[in-house]
Structure formats: structure tokens, C-alpha cells
Design a protein around this motif. Sequence first.
Motif, PDB file in Angstrom:
ATOM      1  N   ARG A 195      -1.267   2.969  -3.506  1.00 52.56           N
ATOM      2  CA  ARG A 195      -2.629   3.171  -3.012  1.00 52.56           C
ATOM      3  C   ARG A 195      -3.424   4.119  -3.895  1.00 52.56           C
ATOM      4  O   ARG A 195      -4.625   3.930  -4.108  1.00 52.56           O
ATOM      5  N   ASP A 203      -7.441   0.361   0.723  1.00 57.64           N
ATOM      6  CA  ASP A 203      -7.249  -0.178   2.062  1.00 57.64           C
ATOM      7  C   ASP A 203      -6.862  -1.654   2.074  1.00 57.64           C
ATOM      8  O   ASP A 203      -6.712  -2.240   3.152  1.00 57.64           O
ATOM      9  N   ARG A 206      -2.637  -2.064   4.080  1.00 59.91           N
ATOM     10  CA  ARG A 206      -2.869  -1.369   5.341  1.00 59.91           C
ATOM     11  C   ARG A 206      -1.554  -0.930   5.989  1.00 59.91           C
ATOM     12  O   ARG A 206      -0.535  -1.611   5.894  1.00 59.91           O
ATOM     13  N   THR A 207      -1.610   0.186   6.668  1.00 59.33           N
ATOM     14  CA  THR A 207      -0.474   0.672   7.459  1.00 59.33           C
ATOM     15  C   THR A 207      -0.626   0.183   8.893  1.00 59.33           C
ATOM     16  O   THR A 207      -1.695   0.346   9.498  1.00 59.33           O
ATOM     17  N   TYR A 213       3.742  -2.483   6.776  1.00 55.04           N
ATOM     18  CA  TYR A 213       2.540  -2.605   5.937  1.00 55.04           C
ATOM     19  C   TYR A 213       2.089  -4.053   5.864  1.00 55.04           C
ATOM     20  O   TYR A 213       2.874  -4.985   6.011  1.00 55.04           O
ATOM     21  N   ASP A 216      -4.350  -7.104   3.301  1.00 56.27           N
ATOM     22  CA  ASP A 216      -5.562  -7.737   3.805  1.00 56.27           C
ATOM     23  C   ASP A 216      -6.475  -8.038   2.627  1.00 56.27           C
ATOM     24  O   ASP A 216      -6.884  -7.129   1.902  1.00 56.27           O
TER      25      ASP A 216
END
Length: 234
Positions: A195, A203, A206-207, A213, A216
Motif C-alpha cells: 500500500r 485503497d 482493501r482490508t 484483504y 477493488d
Amino acid sequence: MSLVHATSFAPSTASPATAAAPAARNRNLRAVPEGTEARGFVLYVGIDDAKAAAAGTSLGAIVNALKALTAELAPESETYAAVALAPEGAGGRDVDVVRLALQDPSALAKNRDVEADEELDRAHSGVVIDISRKRLVLDNDSVGLTYKEFELLQYLVLREGRTIDRAELISSLWKAGDDEVPNERTIDVHVRRLRAKLGRYEDIVRTVRGVGYRFDRHADVSIRHAAAQSPDFI
């Protein structure tokens, strides 16, 4: 690069030991279209004068040796040699330069694809995840990812929209014998580093709290998938 004159051997009668049935001759060929037959092959050799000299030989000597070997293996064969010329200092692997210089169709097609990709890279502001060449480009600048960082990103990208738990990432990306002994904390560290390199696009990874994870896709993300397997054969 020195010039090797192209010559050919005249056909001669083959002995029974060197004659082979068409099926035997063609057994290693892939996808020969119906109604056609194999009439020969092309062998591209990538080596320049300097490398040949360093090996104690020359382009002419290599060509003549290959011609002699071909005549010994198959007296009926005919050979033709041509030297590929390129501008001094041209980059790239020798054999790729040779294939392009001699207008090899698959090399020309690949070169057009690479040029098109590079043009798209220059025009694309955002994220380019190039799975085919294992690279990440952000706003036209290449980002240096470690092997594991790219493998992690690729694993998530290929499972777009699905949340991947840490246990699956560990079992899929680490093998027995790896220097690093992974645990859930290892995954978190790799994701944090990935990241950081994604910068303002962080982003896209995503977490999902308590699970794992997920990748997206955004409108500013372009994914280049691996090309089809090469039809080349050995």
C-alpha cells in the motif's frame, strides 16, 4: 557485424538410415493446419561478431559448421543463411533483435503489442497492473515491487471482489523451503508495504476487518493480463 554469404546445398540422395516417415518427421510439430506439410524450419541464432570472437570463432565459422551438420544429418536438405543487421548499440536480447531484423512474424506481432502497451502507458494516468510483464505503473512511472509484493497484488487482482483470508494467502504464496516462515503478521506487513508503494491508490487493496484483504477495481485502474502461451516449440 560481418557479412556471411547465403549459400545452399544441392540435394543429394539420402540413405535409408536417414529417411524418415512423414509422421516421424512431424511428430514434434504443433498445430500443423490440415492440407499443409512441414517443409523445413528456421533457427534464429543471436550472437554478434564480438561474442563470436570471444568464443574463439566467427559468424562465418558457426554458419559453416551448422550447414555441415545439417548435411551430415540429412543429405537431401538444402540450407540458406542470412545475417541480421541492426544499428550499433541496439538494445535487447541478440536473438530478439535477429528475429525482428529478419521479419519473423511472431516477433513483429509481439513488438507491435509492446509498442502499443508502451503508448497506452504513456497515455494512461492512474494504475496499470501488468500481469503479463510482472510490473506496476503509477501515473506513467514504474514502481519497484518485490517478488512477493507483486505475487500478493496479482493474487488479489485475479480474484477481484473476493475477500481472501490470510491463511489462504500464506498457503498460496509461500512454499515449503522458503527462507521466510510466514504467519498472519507477515501478510499484514507485506500488505502495508504494498500500500505504501501504491501511494494515493492504496485503497484498491482493501482490508476486510476480521477476515482478510480484497482487491477493488477503480475507474483509474487498468489490468493487463498474461498473453496466450507461445506457439513456439523445441
